[in-house]
Design an enzyme around this catalytic site. Structure first.
Site, PDB file in Angstrom:
ATOM      1  N   GLY A 155      -5.469   0.356  -8.753  1.00  0.00           N
ATOM      2  CA  GLY A 155      -5.028  -0.065  -7.424  1.00  0.00           C
ATOM      3  C   GLY A 155      -5.389   0.890  -6.314  1.00  0.00           C
ATOM      4  O   GLY A 155      -5.515   0.489  -5.159  1.00  0.00           O
ATOM      5  N   GLU A 156      -5.532   2.141  -6.649  1.00  0.00           N
ATOM      6  CA  GLU A 156      -5.696   3.146  -5.603  1.00  0.00           C
ATOM      7  C   GLU A 156      -7.041   3.852  -5.612  1.00  0.00           C
ATOM      8  O   GLU A 156      -7.484   4.360  -4.587  1.00  0.00           O
ATOM      9  CB  GLU A 156      -4.573   4.186  -5.723  1.00  0.00           C
ATOM     10  CG  GLU A 156      -3.206   3.566  -5.461  1.00  0.00           C
ATOM     11  CD  GLU A 156      -2.071   4.465  -5.905  1.00  0.00           C
ATOM     12  OE1 GLU A 156      -1.566   5.201  -5.070  1.00  0.00           O
ATOM     13  OE2 GLU A 156      -1.702   4.425  -7.096  1.00  0.00           O
ATOM     14  N   PHE A 163       0.809  -1.223   0.000  1.00  0.00           N
ATOM     15  CA  PHE A 163       0.000   0.000   0.000  1.00  0.00           C
ATOM     16  C   PHE A 163       0.844   1.275   0.000  1.00  0.00           C
ATOM     17  O   PHE A 163       0.406   2.327   0.467  1.00  0.00           O
ATOM     18  CB  PHE A 163      -0.965  -0.005   1.196  1.00  0.00           C
ATOM     19  CG  PHE A 163      -1.639  -1.341   1.405  1.00  0.00           C
ATOM     20  CD1 PHE A 163      -2.519  -1.824   0.447  1.00  0.00           C
ATOM     21  CD2 PHE A 163      -1.345  -2.134   2.491  1.00  0.00           C
ATOM     22  CE1 PHE A 163      -3.114  -3.073   0.605  1.00  0.00           C
ATOM     23  CE2 PHE A 163      -1.929  -3.389   2.659  1.00  0.00           C
ATOM     24  CZ  PHE A 163      -2.814  -3.852   1.715  1.00  0.00           C
TER      25      PHE A 163
END
Lengths: 750, 331, 175
Positions: A716-717, A268
């Site tokens: 992904g974010e 992350f």
């Protein structure tokens, strides 16, 4: 004693997982299909090996000693008690540690230095820059001895005045200078003047707390020196970056460093930079001549791995009575460490989301004597969308307008801050579809008007947004006469299903079944992959993989015609044919980087590329206690083309789960008196648990972006963005209360 | 973790002898708190006497309707037991609200009574804490104390007791049985845990060499109509901000029986005796509940970071009593 | 060092262990059974969940020596339909919490079979609690997943629990 600690079975050091293929793809293309992960069997049987799980004969264990002051100098150590613990091999301090080179400056072509977590040259200095900085390392025969002895090292300090309280430093914030990719100040028109005369306006102050990634795998390193050759097992988001960084810090050629990282237990952003634990494990291995392993304690992760900066944000919106924005002001203050860190770009979404004729964005920074912050999932845009999107909801309230209507009324045709073209933007479609699927029409606008038994029910929306990035990636692809395909790339697998997605891409590009493709990854001996960050890994590798497959097809076609590629090979009597994209030489890499950057900047001047989406949520609030439960969620996303319906949905969902934590419960507590993190544990830093998470409905529009390889925008974010605002807005709808300070804990509703 | 001698005694007599013989010996139950604190360096016993093999694992019905619970009964077994679920549902709920299923499977009843505070400054060896180091000061008072006490705190300590189970036990008039080389004694739970005063490091009435052998619950018909309500910062697997154990018996609209205790508010599970007195004989109404809560919380004092818990406790008391009144107990 | 007899996945191992060695470190560092993960070493994440005589426990807070004579099952010794269900429902991303989630789910289903209630069980006296989503979520809350794969995990468990229940019904009806 039994067990592989004594074993020297080198085949344990495999770098790829061999999983039996599960036949699941029917004939035809597999890109876009919900294909099971190729590493699913390995991960559900305990066979997937992480960084701390490689046995070495003679392995020693290391543990960190953390400073207990925020700033000053170490004046001495008392190691007598620690050294007396049976099994202790050495206690390294700045008085006796081998030297390590300080990190050179970062440049655009020097990725290894971009990932410098802090500029501190650990154990090569007596200076202390934050409360928790490692000041000594204990190396011992056992884990237990190392940890016990680390707790017994006594350190004396000469303290100096430290600045550690972000909240009180706001007034000393300095405007950020910025660069072509991140501007400190951006303006269009005269937003302050327009705001002053706006018929309807809100002027709000928001705060977000420091946050930590809390990947469940703590940072861990296993380091082995063989002469000047170094092997490192590490869960990293950037194998090549880590290799370059270690080579520079330890004064060996990059070619002498091997980084092995086939599985990363969550990252992350927190495993992008190189932190103290990694460097000091390598240093300890060099000092002792033994293979050394160090898995940080959970406390150690908090004390040595930066998290998300806190922020103080002002969003001031001016609008005409019909809801059209006349002014948008978004200013933000974030913190960095004096020894590193980066500006958390909280104002960035406000340059892209609304068609205001007057916009002012300004980002200021305060430097603190704290552990430097770093990237954490959707840097800038996660806290930035909270402020902007909560402010939009308040404006809608003031206008007496539906919050979706307000957003659609201000949906821009071109990028608001600079007029550049959007490469792709289906936000209208996302809201239209989402509103219908979620049942937005059933919402009665009046706060407190919806109930389920005693629960107060609220519905909220917010926009998700995340800019698109790309890196270079070297890839080779090999087709064998038996029809099997091998893709090789030093990419990272942190849970996004990276190898699965690339196997799907290769299968379609070469017209072979998915099961015929194997992807080797997670090792610096492979062609240099991109870092896994900025939601850019899949698209970066895909671009090169497509080019390599194209090359390969042409190479094979040159051998003959008719039938499948494998048949041509077989007929030509060739065992295999391989194609490569990207140079592995130093000069070639530099040239490739330069070309890539030039093209990237050219592209950047022309287009604004980003994913966007609409977050819909429903919350229940207990009218007695203020407890908030998220009861329903829908995220509708425009993230371009999706490679794997299953893993993509999971990643978007995962972002939303992290956003729910950010909204309701997560906060790193930094004691303003000492700069010390006081809740460095998963018991006291509350990430969401199973019981916090409702069914999360994910929908994506699946329309390729015309300017990106395969049409990918990265996903992904984006899931985490907009989440906190959607919840804050739903909480207001349920209770009539506006909470501007995250997390929205129950005391704020009492 | 300091290295230690590990002893597994065959019976209770040997266990208490083993601890009496070593001044730095500790009893080890499920380990869910002690092992953690040992790894953190906060507890540093030189000898660990593992009592989990002792025959203190029974749950027995007592003549007259009470229940005797062996000190080594696992939390999960206690919560799942028929007698507890039907006669003392607040106790089952309290246990099930604590920690995680894995920890409840490990933790023992005796160990749960002796859990130490989760105060952030107690856990950080670099911070001043009078509990860890008498006379060092209390960094929590002017620091982070969201979990801190609003009742019975002192200048020396604002820590709270973290157990859920104990809150129900306090409401149920439980009695703790302890054994040492000097013999067996019975300690009412109400007086088992101590308020901090000037000696926050002394947390219970139990002597260092005494082993908890059992907990007894007296018969309590009112307890069949009871609930436990825990309010915390996430939906599960978190310590209480405030919790309430409440039993209520109502006849002809008036309260004829009540048990009330609070968690998360003090260094001990807080039996709300004043509220109980105010409620007995009062009409079973929201107003009575609120009035009783106010009486109980009148002496409460908040700090900047936990003053909200006074209001939260008030509301949670009312809500829990209301729920027992309108929906009955959890059984 | 004292010899400790640990029975893991059906095999007895004689290990020389100091008493401060946790069951988790005994598995990972001494037996090479690294499928069981260390996430916090504090009982706060559940990544280290193993089964002791079929009961789920956190191996990080268990001293290995305390578990002599117990039958320890780690993920390496698990053969459960849950594993395939986790893959099918994408009940993980990075895979680090997965072993603990699976062992925990096995223990949870056994507890449910033994009529153990949970904090969200409405009527404690009733018994035979239905394994709803809310029940699964509460019962699995001791296992953190930072990737946020909770929905997939619940779906996987439901599928397997449903199949179990379906298999039980005809057997009971036949009696």
């Amino acid at each position: 004693m039994t067990g592989p600690r004594d074993a020297t079975n080198q085949n344990q050091l495999m770098t790829q997982m061999e999983s039996p293929p599960r036949p699941q793809s029917a004939a035809g293309p597999v890109v876009g299909k919900p294909i099971d992960r190729v590493d699913g069997q390995a991960k559900t049987s305990g066979q997937a090996r992480f960084a701390a799980e490689y046995p070495y004969p003679g392995l020693a264990y290391a543990a960190l000693v953390h400073s207990t002051v925020a700033r000053g100098r170490v004046t001495g150590f008392d190691v007598a008690e620690a050294a007396a613990v049976p099994g202790v091999l050495t206690i390294l301090t700045h008085e006796n540690a081998p030297s390590m080179k300080p990190p050179p400056r970062a440049t655009l072509t020097n990725g290894g230095m971009i990932v410098t977590g802090t500029t501190v040259n650990y154990l090569n200095t007596d200076e202390v820059h934050w409360n928790g900085q490692p000041v000594a390392v204990v190396v011992a025969e056992t884990l237990e001895a190392a940890r016990e002895a680390a707790g017994l090292v006594r350190v004396a300090y000469r303290e100096s005045q430290a600045t550690v309280d972000f909240a009180t430093e706001e007034e000393h914030a300095v405007p950020l200078k910025g660069n072509p990719l991140q501007r400190g100040t951006a303006r269009k028109g005269d937003a302050e003047a327009a705001f002053r005369v706006a018929p309807v306006s809100v002027d709000l102050r928001f705060t977000t707390p420091p946050l930590n990634h809390n990947a469940i795998e703590p940072h861990a390193t296993t380091a082995v020196w063989d002469g000047d050759r170094l092997t490192v097992h590490e869960g990293t988001q950037g194998i090549a970056w880590l290799r370059a960084h270690l080579a520079a810090r330890f004064g060996v050629p990059e070619a002498s460093v091997r980084v092995i990282s086939p599985f990363v237990g969550g990252a992350f952003g927190g495993k992008g930079p190189v932190w103290a634990g990694t460097l000091l494990t390598v240093l300890a291995a060099r000092a002792t001549g033994r293979p050394v392993r160090m898995m940080l304690t959970r406390e150690g992760v908090y004390r040595t791995v930066g998290g998300r900066s806190p922020s103080i944000q002002r969003v001031a919106l001016g609008a005409a009575a019909d809801g059209r924005l006349t002014a948008l002001i978004h200013t933000g203050v974030t913190g960095t460490g004096r020894v590193g860190g980066l500006p958390e770009a909280v104002t960035s979404p406000s340059g892209h989301l609304y068609a205001a004729p007057n916009i002012l964005l300004r980002h200021s920074l305060v430097e603190l004597d704290l552990l430097p912050n770093t990237f954490m999932r959707a840097p800038g845009e996660a806290p930035g969308t909270f402020a902007l999107e909560a402010a939009m909801d308040e404006l809608a309230d003031k206008l007496g307008m539906d919050p979706i209507t307000l957003r659609m009324r201000n949906e821009p045709e071109t990028n608001p801050i600079d007029g550049k073209r959007f490469s792709h933007r289906l936000l209208r479609e996302a809201y239209a579809y989402g509103a219908q699927r979620f049942g937005w029409a059933d919402r009665t606008p009046e706060p407190g008007s919806m109930r389920d038994g005693r629960w107060l029910v609220g519905m909220g929306v917010a926009t998700a947004h995340h800019g698109t990035m790309r890196f270079t990636a070297n890839v080779t692809v090999r087709l064998s006469a038996d029809g099997s395909v091998l893709v090789r790339c030093g990419l990272q697998e942190m849970g996004m299903g990276a190898a699965t997605a690339q196997a799907q891409i290769a299968a379609d590009a070469l017209g072979v079944p998915f099961e015929a493709v194997r992807v080797e990854y997670g090792d610096s001996t492979l062609p240099t992959g991109p870092g896994a960050g900025a939601s850019a890994q899949t698209v970066s590798v895909a671009a090169s993989l497509l080019a390599a497959c194209d090359k390969l097809r042409r190479k094979v076609r040159a051998l003959g015609e008719g039938g499948s590629l494998a048949e041509i090979l077989a007929r030509a009597g060739r065992d295999h044919v391989e194609a490569a994209v990207g140079s592995q030489t130093r000069l070639g890499t530099l040239a490739g980087q330069a070309k890539f950057i030039a093209k990237f900047l050219r592209d950047h001047r022309r287009w604004v590329k980003a994913g966007c989406g609409a977050q819909f949520c429903e919350v229940r609030v207990d009218p007695d206690t203020g407890e908030i439960r998220v009861s329903r969620w829908l995220g509708v996303f425009d993230v371009g083309k999706v490679i794997n319906a299953k893993t993509a949905a999971s990643q978007l969902r995962g972002g939303i789960v992290m956003g729910i934590g950010m909204a309701l419960s997560e906060e790193t507590l930094v004691d303003p008196r000492t700069g010390r993190i006081m809740n460095p544990s998963l018991a006291e830093y509350h990430v969401p648990v199973h019981a916090d998470i409702p069914p999360i409905d994910i929908h994506y529009l699946d329309e390729p972006d015309p300017t990106m390889p395969l049409g990918l925008l990265g996903l992904g974010e984006i899931g985490v963005t907009g989440v906190a605002a959607a919840i804050a807005n739903a909480v207001h709808h349920a209770t009539g209360k506006r909470v501007h300070d995250l997390p929205i804990t129950l005391d704020k509703l009492l | 973790m300091r290295s230690f001698a590990y002893v597994r005694p065959p019976d209770v007599a040997a266990a208490v002898r083993a601890v009496a013989a070593e001044p730095d010996a500790k009893f080890l139950g499920g380990g869910t708190n002690l092992v953690d604190l040992m790894r953190e360096g906060i507890e540093r016993p030189g000898t660990v006497v593992d009592v989990t093999g002792l025959p203190l694992q029974q749950i027995e019905e007592l003549p007259g309707g009470g229940v005797r619970i062996g000190a080594l009964v696992r939390n999960s077994s206690l919560a799942a037991h028929r007698l507890i679920r039907t006669r003392y549902p607040m106790l089952a709920q309290a246990i099930l609200s604590g920690a995680s299923a894995q920890l409840r499977n490990m933790a023992t009843v005796g160990g749960n009574l002796l859990q130490r505070t989760r105060c952030l400054y107690f856990y950080d060896g670099a911070a001043a804490c009078n509990k860890r180091e008498p006379g060092a000061g209390c960094a929590a008072r002017d620091g982070f104390h969201r979990g801190g006490a609003i009742l019975g705190a002192s200048g020396a300590c604002v820590a709270t007791h973290p157990s859920d189970m104990c809150v129900a036990l306090a409401a149920l008039d439980a009695v703790v049985e302890a054994e040492s080389v000097r013999g067996v004694r019975r300690i009412p739970l109400a007086g088992f845990h101590r308020l901090p005063g000037d000696t926050p490091h002394i947390e219970t009435e139990l002597a260092a060499d005494e082993l908890i052998t059992a907990v007894e619950l007296p018969a309590s018909p009112v307890a069949a109509h009871s609930r436990y309500r825990k309010v915390r910062d996430r939906a599960s697997y978190a310590f209480a901000l405030v919790s309430v154990a409440a039993a209520l018996e109502v006849r002809h609209g008036a309260v004829t029986g009540v048990r009330l205790a609070l968690g998360g508010v003090a260094a001990k599970p807080w039996r709300a005796s004043k509220a109980e007195q105010a409620l007995l004989g009062a009409p079973a109404t929201e107003e009575s509940f609120r009035h009783a809560a106010e009486i109980e919380l009148a002496p409460a004092e908040g700090l900047p970071g936990n003053a909200f818990k006074i209001e939260l406790a008030r509301r949670t008391i009312v809500a829990t009593l209301r729920q027992v009144l309108t929906q009955g107990g959890a059984a | 060092m004292p010899a400790v007899l640990l029975r893991v996945n059906g095999t007895t191992h004689e290990l020389d262990l100091e008493p401060q060695v946790s069951l988790l470190d005994a598995l990972r560092e001494h037996l090479g059974l690294t499928g069981t993960k260390k996430g916090c070493d504090q009982g706060a994440c559940g990544a280290c969940t193993v089964l002791a005589d079929g009961v789920r426990v956190n191996a990080c807070l268990a001293l290995a020596v305390q578990y002599e004579g117990r039958e320890i099952t780690t993920i390496e010794g698990v053969a459960s339909p849950l594993q395939a269900a986790f893959v099918a429902h994408d009940g993980f991303q990075c895979g680090y919490c997965t072993s603990g989630q699976i062992c925990s789910a096995i223990g949870m289903l056994a507890e449910h079979g033994d009529d153990v209630p949970s904090a969200v069980t409405e009527h404690l006296a009733a018994g035979g609690v239905e394994l709803t989503d809310a029940e699964i979520r509460e019962r699995m809350s001791g296992n953190l997943c930072r990737c946020g794969a909770y929905n997939g995990i619940v779906a996987a468990i439901k599928e397997v629990a449903g199949a179990d229940a379906a298999a039980r019904v005809p057997a009971e009806a036949a009696r």
